[in-house]
Write a protein that holds these residues in place. Structure first.
Motif, PDB file in Angstrom:
ATOM      1  N   VAL A  82       0.846  -1.196   0.000  1.00 11.99           N
ATOM      2  CA  VAL A  82       0.000   0.000   0.000  1.00 11.99           C
ATOM      3  C   VAL A  82       0.884   1.249   0.000  1.00 11.99           C
ATOM      4  CG1 VAL A  82      -1.711   1.301   1.326  1.00 11.99           C
ATOM      5  CG2 VAL A  82      -1.853  -1.202   1.219  1.00 11.99           C
ATOM      6  N   THR A  87      -1.799   2.528  -7.840  1.00 13.49           N
ATOM      7  CA  THR A  87      -3.046   3.092  -8.351  1.00 13.49           C
ATOM      8  C   THR A  87      -2.808   4.403  -9.076  1.00 13.49           C
ATOM      9  OG1 THR A  87      -4.307   2.024  -6.571  1.00 13.49           O
ATOM     10  CG2 THR A  87      -5.354   3.857  -7.720  1.00 13.49           C
ATOM     11  N   LEU A 112     -15.903  -1.754  -6.806  1.00 12.24           N
ATOM     12  CA  LEU A 112     -16.076  -2.991  -6.051  1.00 12.24           C
ATOM     13  C   LEU A 112     -17.540  -3.391  -5.969  1.00 12.24           C
ATOM     14  CD1 LEU A 112     -13.482  -2.770  -3.124  1.00 12.24           C
ATOM     15  CD2 LEU A 112     -13.423  -4.215  -5.152  1.00 12.24           C
ATOM     16  N   ASP A 157      -8.723  -2.197  -9.199  1.00  8.52           N
ATOM     17  CA  ASP A 157      -7.958  -2.007  -7.976  1.00  8.52           C
ATOM     18  C   ASP A 157      -8.370  -3.081  -6.967  1.00  8.52           C
ATOM     19  OD1 ASP A 157      -6.037  -0.799  -6.471  1.00  8.52           O
ATOM     20  OD2 ASP A 157      -7.014   1.156  -6.381  1.00  8.52           O
ATOM     21  N   GLU A 158      -7.447  -3.384  -6.042  1.00  9.57           N
ATOM     22  CA  GLU A 158      -7.695  -4.475  -5.097  1.00  9.57           C
ATOM     23  C   GLU A 158      -8.203  -5.702  -5.857  1.00  9.57           C
ATOM     24  OE1 GLU A 158      -9.854  -3.369  -1.550  1.00  9.57           O
ATOM     25  OE2 GLU A 158      -9.316  -1.263  -1.822  1.00  9.57           O
ATOM     26  N   ASP A 160      -7.396  -8.679  -6.037  1.00  6.00           N
ATOM     27  CA  ASP A 160      -7.547  -9.956  -5.344  1.00  6.00           C
ATOM     28  C   ASP A 160      -8.958 -10.137  -4.792  1.00  6.00           C
ATOM     29  OD1 ASP A 160      -7.156  -8.772  -2.329  1.00  6.00           O
ATOM     30  OD2 ASP A 160      -5.755  -7.871  -3.742  1.00  6.00           O
ATOM     31  N   ALA A 161      -9.696  -9.031  -4.625  1.00  7.72           N
ATOM     32  CA  ALA A 161     -11.068  -9.135  -4.121  1.00  7.72           C
ATOM     33  C   ALA A 161     -12.005  -9.730  -5.169  1.00  7.72           C
ATOM     34  CB  ALA A 161     -11.585  -7.763  -3.699  1.00  7.72           C
ATOM     35  N   CYS A 201      -4.382  -4.097  -9.874  1.00  9.22           N
ATOM     36  CA  CYS A 201      -3.538  -3.629  -8.780  1.00  9.22           C
ATOM     37  C   CYS A 201      -3.814  -4.486  -7.554  1.00  9.22           C
ATOM     38  CB  CYS A 201      -3.831  -2.160  -8.445  1.00  9.22           C
ATOM     39  SG  CYS A 201      -3.527  -0.994  -9.782  1.00  9.22           S
ATOM     40  N   THR A 202      -2.763  -4.960  -6.907  1.00  8.74           N
ATOM     41  CA  THR A 202      -2.969  -5.805  -5.734  1.00  8.74           C
ATOM     42  C   THR A 202      -1.753  -5.753  -4.810  1.00  8.74           C
ATOM     43  OG1 THR A 202      -3.435  -8.070  -4.980  1.00  8.74           O
ATOM     44  CG2 THR A 202      -2.026  -7.848  -6.913  1.00  8.74           C
ATOM     45  N   ASN A 203      -2.010  -5.919  -3.510  1.00 10.19           N
ATOM     46  CA  ASN A 203      -0.910  -6.118  -2.562  1.00 10.19           C
ATOM     47  C   ASN A 203      -0.918  -7.554  -2.053  1.00 10.19           C
ATOM     48  OD1 ASN A 203      -3.165  -5.999  -0.849  1.00 10.19           O
ATOM     49  ND2 ASN A 203      -2.747  -3.865  -0.279  1.00 10.19           N
ATOM     50  N   ARG A 204      -1.753  -8.401  -2.677  1.00  9.55           N
ATOM     51  CA  ARG A 204      -1.815  -9.817  -2.303  1.00  9.55           C
ATOM     52  C   ARG A 204      -1.774 -10.672  -3.571  1.00  9.55           C
ATOM     53  NH1 ARG A 204      -6.892 -10.980  -0.358  1.00  9.55           N
ATOM     54  NH2 ARG A 204      -6.106 -12.846   0.681  1.00  9.55           N
TER      55      ARG A 204
END
Length: 322
Positions: A82, A87, A112, A157-158, A160-161, A201-204
């Motif tokens: 993060v 982003t 989302l 964005d995010e 992985d969700a 985009c992901t942090n996972r």
């Protein structure tokens, strides 16, 4: 379910070039290696005629090498903690393309809300509608002669969700169907030579489904800035205040690792938290003094890495917290 609207599917749609995002792109110091490769990749994805033009210019004919791009999904994955610029770069790199190629670029940022409310088939329909929307937008600016009038960037964005691995035993059927819809959306772009790029985009990254990861044309990894990169950020914002080089070095060092922590500040830590504190500390009547900046930088607590935040959220008595 009624036909989804743009508001249902996207947080925002941005038209580039845009002065604000040009400044945001230019301000991403320390990411030059990612920016240059991303722009080179994107010029081909967002302007498919560029390959044919290069081949004709260099060789006077179409060479076989250009065909390697025809079956390559236009998917880029941005991986990093993060606050490391994922982003911001996803939203702004199209501005560089818009200016250099003299085209308009529309950036769609998937909401989302596209996960839906859990109703059977809802997520699949929402994701399908989102990809259909950006495909149609890309088709409108394509040309039968190969020269595009515009381009499209879809940001998830995010990611992985939405693209979480289907290997998870506890994964709900509707989530699996959503991942399948996401894969279909990417696959339907292959070979169509549309001026469109998809950015996850992901942090996972390990949480993303392997089938999605395999489709990535390129994975860009965003790291926390080094001392040299932190210094570059400081120069960009404090360079006109008369600080000595050695003073900027001390401030950069203060925002890095130390005996109390093994991580330094992120880009957003510096630009959105530390530097505004420096400004407010000097206002309304004083000047920005090195001693105060160094004190603020020394006392500054950077954002914890994402994995450590996750661990901190696990109760100490939980079996997964060990």
């Amino acid at each position: 379910m009624t036909t989804p609207s743009l508001d249902d599917l996207f947080d925002e749609v941005i038209e580039l070039p845009d002065g604000r995002l040009q400044r945001a792109y230019d301000a991403l110091v320390g990411l030059d290696h990612i920016k240059s490769r991303l722009v080179a990749e994107s010029r081909i994805v967002l302007n498919p005629s560029a390959l044919a033009e290069w081949s004709e210019t260099a060789y006077g004919r179409r060479v076989a090498l250009v065909d390697v791009y025809s079956d390559r999904p236009p998917l880029f994955v941005f991986v990093g903690d993060v606050g490391c610029g994922k982003t911001v770069l996803a939203q702004s790199f199209g501005d560089e393309i818009a200016r250099s190629e003299s085209v308009s670029v529309n950036v769609y940022r998937l909401s989302l809300n596209a996960r839906g409310s859990g109703a059977v088939g809802e997520m699949t329909k929402l994701i399908g509608a989102a990809f259909a929307t950006v495909r149609e937008a890309a088709e409108r600016v394509s040309s039968t002669k190969g020269r595009v009038r515009g381009a499209v960037v879809l940001i998830i964005d995010e990611a992985d969700a939405l693209a979480q691995s289907r290997e998870m035993a506890q994964m709900h059927h509707e989530d699996r169907a959503g991942v399948n819809a996401l894969i279909r959306g990417i696959d339907e772009l292959v070979g169509r030579r549309l001026p469109i790029a998809v950015v996850f985009c992901t942090n996972r990254p390990d949480a993303i489904d392997p089938a999605v990861r395999r489709r990535a044309a390129e994975v860009f990894r965003f790291e926390r800035p080094t001392a040299e990169q932190r210094r570059a950020v400081l120069i960009a914002h404090l360079g006109d205040l008369g600080f000595e080089d050695s003073e900027l070095d001390q401030i950069a060092d203060a925002t890095g690792r130390n005996e109390q922590r093994h991580y330094g500040a992120t880009y957003s830590d510096l630009v959105q938290r530390l530097l505004p504190s420096v400004l407010l500390d000097a206002m309304p009547h004083g000047r920005v003094e090195f001693s105060r900046v160094l004190a603020l930088a020394t006392a500054f607590e950077p954002t914890r890495p994402f994995d450590e935040q996750s661990q901190a959220a696990v109760p100490s008595g939980s079996p997964t917290g060990s």
